[in-house]
Design a protein around this motif. Sequence first.
Motif, PDB file in Angstrom:
ATOM      1  N   PHE A  58      -5.063  -2.912   3.609  1.00 30.86           N
ATOM      2  CA  PHE A  58      -5.531  -2.976   2.152  1.00 30.86           C
ATOM      3  C   PHE A  58      -5.160  -1.970   1.002  1.00 30.86           C
ATOM      4  N   THR A  60     -10.635  -5.324 -10.016  1.00 26.63           N
ATOM      5  CA  THR A  60      -9.424  -4.851  -9.176  1.00 26.63           C
ATOM      6  C   THR A  60      -9.231  -3.290  -9.548  1.00 26.63           C
ATOM      7  N   LYS A  65       0.714  -1.322  -0.008  1.00 25.91           N
ATOM      8  CA  LYS A  65      -0.025  -0.150   0.009  1.00 25.91           C
ATOM      9  C   LYS A  65       0.785   1.204  -0.067  1.00 25.91           C
ATOM     10  N   TRP A  82      -4.457  -7.093  -1.011  1.00 30.39           N
ATOM     11  CA  TRP A  82      -6.018  -7.151  -1.515  1.00 30.39           C
ATOM     12  C   TRP A  82      -6.627  -8.457  -1.780  1.00 30.39           C
ATOM     13  N   PRO A 117      -8.388   0.278  -6.144  1.00 32.43           N
ATOM     14  CA  PRO A 117      -7.112   1.213  -5.818  1.00 32.43           C
ATOM     15  C   PRO A 117      -7.197   2.334  -6.824  1.00 32.43           C
ATOM     16  N   ASP A 154      -6.477  -0.575  -1.131  1.00 33.61           N
ATOM     17  CA  ASP A 154      -7.807   0.424  -1.373  1.00 33.61           C
ATOM     18  C   ASP A 154      -8.333   0.953  -0.415  1.00 33.61           C
ATOM     19  N   HIS A 159     -10.908  -9.964  -2.736  1.00 33.39           N
ATOM     20  CA  HIS A 159     -12.073  -9.326  -3.095  1.00 33.39           C
ATOM     21  C   HIS A 159     -13.220  -9.301  -1.993  1.00 33.39           C
ATOM     22  N   ARG A 199     -13.018 -10.603   2.111  1.00 36.14           N
ATOM     23  CA  ARG A 199     -13.247  -9.355   3.347  1.00 36.14           C
ATOM     24  C   ARG A 199     -14.241  -9.570   4.378  1.00 36.14           C
TER      25      ARG A 199
END
Length: 516
Positions: free
Chosen positions: A406, A275, A40, A374, A278, A408, A376, A380
């Motif tokens: 993460f 994806t 990240k 990451w 981000p 994002d 999906h 999560r």
Amino acid sequence: MRRWLFADQLGPHFLDDPDQPVLLVESTRVLARRRFHRQKAQLLLSALRHRARELGDRCDHRIGATYGEAVADYGEPLEVPDPTSWAARRFVTDLPGVTVVPTAYTATSRDDFSTWAHGGTDQGHSDGHGDGRWDGHGDGARGGTGGRRRLLMEDFYRWQRRRFGVLMDGDSPAGGRWNFDHDNRHPPPRRAHLDLPEPWSPSETEVDAEVREHLDRLERDGHAQFRGVDGPRRFAATRAEAGQALDWFVRHRLADFGPYEDAMLAGDWAMAHSTLSPALNLGLLHPLEVVAAAEQAYRRGEAPIASVEGFVRQVLGWREYVWGIYWWAGEDYADRNALGARTPLPRWFDDLDADAVGAACLSDVLAGVRERGWVHHIPRLMVLGNWALQRGYDPRALTDFFHESFVDGYAWVMAPNVVGMSQYADGGLMATKPYAAGGAYIHRMSDYCGGCRYHPSHRLGEDACPFTAGYWAFLDRNAGALAANPRLRRPLAGLARLADRAAVTAAEHRRGAGPP
């Protein structure tokens, strides 16, 4: 006026004029304050430095300990697009010489959402029944501060579709239905992966090498600590790369997105997901251009309506709804804890120590976060979030974990998704029930259970599934707090009939904080 841009405001839509002078600031204190995933930190700094190079002489790129130091006595007035968090907004509004201007980060402004939430628009209500999907597809939320009696994401989504004219044939939804969820709930196919082209990925540049050396030095000198592992940059860091990633998804993966969007395969980390989160959350793409690209594929006959509608629902519906809830619910939202969950995150979980975990699903998901930063939305929520909910992990600590782990992850994203959707810590603002589930759900929607040491239908014994046992222990611990929830009447009645209830809860208590 020179425009100061944060690292999540990097697209061209954050400038009024393509020749506008820009200030970009790197704060080393941010990396010291939080334990971010290494990838990240790599993505954020790579994106910011790539943007600085693109802007050339028009950009003043400063590296300092804090944002405040970088802009103190700057020497000329600055304007900044409205930031994406309460903390950042409070910070910039207190700075002399800095003017906050409207942001183009989302399609829905805070005022737009507030007006809608208080019933001040043509709502175009659904039938109000919803469909119980975890991600807000038709799910309900009781309003927080007057105005509407109840918020429904489905109503918000239909309002969005109408006002932006997305997937509309005149006044009617494309395909004759607003919602194709029932076509998009397939369990995974009986194969190791979906046989699709891999998600788009970039070729690293010399900027990435510079950032990697910078992060190595910060860590070596004790100025930053990271979780996860370093690895090749997998996600877009520039506007051009983001456009390539969007085009690749629409051409090669969108058509298959819908049916398996809620499924998991150990050998297919991305399934048919875009994806693109981000790039969207860095501000490299605008949500309206993303949904427009998906709709164009449908209009050209290149992707079915169920897949396109499901994708549009995630971007123009759920993502914008989360943004709206973050601001509408108030600055203290991230501190809500309706179920009184206080368990600290255990070290193995916080460290992403997948090798310490025997449960196949949890081990694989932790490894995915460790290796990529990451996974999906179903891993999560239904693996990491479900595990934390069952064990009563502190929701604020869990929100910080998701924010930091993460690529994002941002404050506005993770507070509603974790505190609200995943942990039910807001008491029902985001969801009508806690999304706790036993091993049967994971067995149905993944291929994890076949080779796992635990059996999804067993709640006692050496092979008892920790998700199955944890589900009943969660209901037992929170039965009083959840007794009035109509959607939990059947599960709580099942708990009351459970002959081995005491034994199951005792076994879960003995499991403690250790890895399963």
